[in-house]
Design an enzyme around this catalytic site. Structure first.
Site, short mmCIF file in Angstrom:
data_model
loop_
_atom_site.label_atom_id
_atom_site.label_comp_id
_atom_site.label_asym_id
_atom_site.label_seq_id
_atom_site.Cartn_x
_atom_site.Cartn_y
_atom_site.Cartn_z
N ASP A 44 49.06 68.16 60.52
CA ASP A 44 48.83 66.95 61.31
C ASP A 44 47.34 66.84 61.59
O ASP A 44 46.63 67.85 61.62
CB ASP A 44 49.62 67.00 62.62
CG ASP A 44 49.86 65.62 63.20
OD1 ASP A 44 50.99 65.11 63.05
OD2 ASP A 44 48.93 65.04 63.79
N TYR A 161 50.62 47.68 55.79
CA TYR A 161 51.76 48.56 56.04
C TYR A 161 52.89 48.24 55.07
O TYR A 161 53.51 49.14 54.49
CB TYR A 161 52.24 48.39 57.48
CG TYR A 161 53.21 49.45 57.94
CD1 TYR A 161 52.75 50.63 58.52
CD2 TYR A 161 54.58 49.28 57.81
CE1 TYR A 161 53.63 51.62 58.95
CE2 TYR A 161 55.48 50.26 58.23
CZ TYR A 161 55.00 51.42 58.80
OH TYR A 161 55.87 52.39 59.23
N LYS A 165 54.26 50.92 52.22
CA LYS A 165 55.63 51.42 52.22
C LYS A 165 56.38 51.02 50.96
O LYS A 165 57.23 51.77 50.48
CB LYS A 165 56.36 50.95 53.48
CG LYS A 165 55.81 51.56 54.77
CD LYS A 165 55.87 53.09 54.74
CE LYS A 165 55.43 53.71 56.04
NZ LYS A 165 55.53 55.20 56.03
N ILE A 194 62.43 53.08 64.76
CA ILE A 194 62.79 54.37 65.35
C ILE A 194 61.91 54.62 66.58
O ILE A 194 60.73 54.28 66.58
CB ILE A 194 62.58 55.52 64.33
CG1 ILE A 194 63.25 55.16 62.98
CG2 ILE A 194 63.11 56.83 64.89
CD1 ILE A 194 64.73 54.93 63.05
#
Length: 254
Positions: A44, A161, A165, A194
């Protein structure tokens, strides 16, 4: 022979690399794999948050690394460090991702496009590009890339985005075809909305609006995505490669 799932021994001793591991789907997946006995290489860009998370895991078999997925060298070094530490690589989950404020395509800042594509698409390529040779050296492995419902649909104001994706799904399929006969399976998941830090900027009203976009009338939880990821990582999915599993509360069924 078909392997049942969940198999309590499926992940014992397996070495798994997880990007975006400090929060959200990455952290949920790391937590589950730790409880199932896997050895973890956690990556990360937020080193402090990652270290705190790794310290909470119920395992000593964890290597936490500060990694910039947009840098091929950074990813290559991280995977090499994981191999040096644990002896190889069996599994990978590429979940690092960012989102930026919406803006119509005609006015979308070029620097924002570069940032989103660099993390959400190039970052996945950088990871897969280095994970595959490591898995080939072990005789095979399994990779899961995290795409989105926006890998199938478009949202106004989110050209980067959406493009990234979509690209993750295409990359997953191409890589899967390249290495299917060599024992490396590569799949993707497409989550709906989510409850992760990516939604933290939304008001409760906006979150409720997002929830109601799903036929199940709620937001998903990170662990619900993890359950599908674990299936794809496991030998229970031994005949699955080049697929993208929709985990979206029915969003894409409409």
């Amino acid at each position: 022979m078909t392997t049942s799932f969940p198999d309590p021994a499926a992940f014992v001793g397996k070495v798994a690399f997880i990007s975006g591991a400090a929060s959200g789907i990455g952290a949920a997946t790391a937590g589950r794999l730790a409880r199932l006995g896997a050895r973890l290489v956690l990556a990360d860009r937020d080193a402090e948050r990652l270290a705190a998370f790794a310290a909470q895991l119920a395992t000593q078999d964890v290597l936490a690394l500060n990694v910039d997925v947009t840098s091929m060298a950074s990813v290559e070094q991280a995977i090499a460090a994981g191999i040096a530490h644990f002896g190889g690589l069996d599994l990978a989950v590429n979940s690092a991702g960012i989102d930026l404020p919406r803006c119509a395509t005609a006015h979308y800042p070029a620097e924002d496009w570069d940032k989103v594509i660099a993390v959400n698409l190039t970052g996945v390529f950088n990871a897969v590009r280095n994970q595959i040779p490591a898995m080939l050296a072990r005789g095979g492995g399994s990779i899961v890339n995290v795409s989105s419902i926006m890998g199938f649909r478009a949202f106004a104001g989110q050209p980067a985005y959406t493009a990234a994706k979509h690209g993750v799904i295409g990359l997953t399929k191409a890589a899967a075809l390249d290495h299917a006969a060599q024992g490396v399976r590569i799949n993707a998941v497409a989550p709906g909305f989510i409850e992760t830090p990516l939604l933290a900027h939304l008001s409760e009203e906006k979150k409720q609006e997002a929830a109601m976009l799903h036929p199940v009338a709620r937001l998903g939880q990170p662990d619900e995505i993890t359950s599908v990821i674990l299936f794809l990582l496991s030998d229970a999915a031994s005949f699955v490669t080049g697929a993208c599993y929709e985990v979206d509360g029915g969003y894409l069924a409409r």
